[in-house]
Enzyme design. Structure first.
Site: not given
Length: 333
Positions: A108, A110, A112
């Site tokens: 992953e 990310d 966020e």
């Protein structure tokens, strides 16, 4: 022999570092051309231009979409406007993952966006996982120098075989350089690009102290200027197809110019509120990819002396809040 030759060509395309990458000149991908709805029924709405998308979270469900292709390296970007007013517990995510293909050893990268109570600002969290290394958190969190609910701002991920760089409005805010000691912890398998809004009440705001309050729903996140500029992976041959233009742009983007690096240093010194590299309660020795910056370390020790300074917990002071300012590489921030 042919496969080896192609692989050598591909690696060569990503090995050079040049400067002057122009984010604003990248092609925009329409929703129909590049994406598929992931979940959310009518909570996903594509505007008539085909290039702007609205994601909604309400009492029924969140929503999201995913790229049609898998990619092995590339530059991925979106202009995003976040929900305003009370947004505690709301999570808007712009990220790459292959969790649907590799449940136990997924990768992953990310971005966020973590909502907050009224009167407090949204925060950004970045993170990476490689080969299922979720036990090693590599999170960083930041405040912004603008209000992300008032207008669109560009958030971008650059991923190559040696670098991961996160950008906000063309300002690099985090750089991860692959080290030999990272091994499989550096994301290295093909991934899809995901964009979602969902209920993160259990953790997103003050560790779950404040959850989503649906009397303020619907929560709407808006997306435009969607960029998928990378090397899609052929689903049959399992080999990346990277045209010359994308390859040139990617190897350009992975070199941070002196001007950009100055802006990144200023941003991190002024706006970073957490980095795993300085968290002495989690890691007694910093992980191999961490480059310890004395100015960053000092600011974080002042911000939270228990987490970043190893000082025993006695009492909690109010968190320092700097005035919102423009990141232009000057010390006036």
């Amino acid at each position: 022999m042919e496969t080896l030759s192609r692989l050598l060509v591909f690696m060569t395309l990503f090995s050079g570092l040049v400067s002057g990458f122009a984010l604003q000149n990248l092609p925009i991908t329409s929703f129909e051309e590049g994406y598929t709805q992931l979940f959310g029924d009518k909570n996903l709405f594509v505007h008539k231009d085909g290039k702007s998308v609205r994601l909604t979270l309400d009492e029924r469900t969140g929503s999201g979409f995913v790229s049609n292709d898998l990619y092995l390296h590339g530059f991925f970007s979106a202009s995003i406007k976040l929900p305003s007013d009370y947004s505690a517990g709301v999570v808007v995510a712009f990220y790459m993952s292959n969790g649907d293909m590799y449940e136990k050893n997924h990768d992953e990268i990310d971005f966020e966006f973590l909502g907050n109570i009224r009167g407090k600002e949204w925060r950004i969290q970045t993170n990476i996982y490689g080969n299922g290394s979720t036990h090693l958190g590599r999170e960083e969190r930041y405040n912004l120098w603008f209000d992300p609910t008032e207008d669109f701002h560009q958030y971008s991920i650059l991923w190559s075989d040696s670098h991961i760089i996160f950008f906000v409005d063309n300002v690099p805010i985090r750089e991860v350089k692959r080290t030999a000691a990272m091994g499989g912890d550096f994301p290295s398998k093909p991934m899809s690009l995901y964009t979602t809004i969902w209920d993160g009440s259990k953790w997103a705001t003050d560790g779950g102290k404040y959850g989503v309050n649906y009397k303020y729903a619907p929560y709407i996140a808006r997306f435009s200027d969607l960029v998928l500029h990378g090397c899609p992976v052929d689903p049959i041959e399992q080999f990346p197809r990277c045209d010359e233009g994308a390859a040139v742009d990617i190897r350009a983007a992975q070199e941070i110019t002196p001007s950009q690096r100055k802006k990144m240093d200023v941003f991190r010194r002024k706006h970073m509120t957490y980095s795993y590299c300085y968290d002495r309660t989690r890691y007694k020795v910093a992980l191999s990819e961490c480059v310890v910056n004395p100015a960053e370390a000092q600011r974080l020790r002042v911000y939270d002396p228990v987490t970043f300074g190893g000082i025993p917990r006695r009492h909690r002071n109010g968190k320092h809040r700097s005035k919102r300012s423009r990141v232009d590489g000057t010390e006036s921030i």
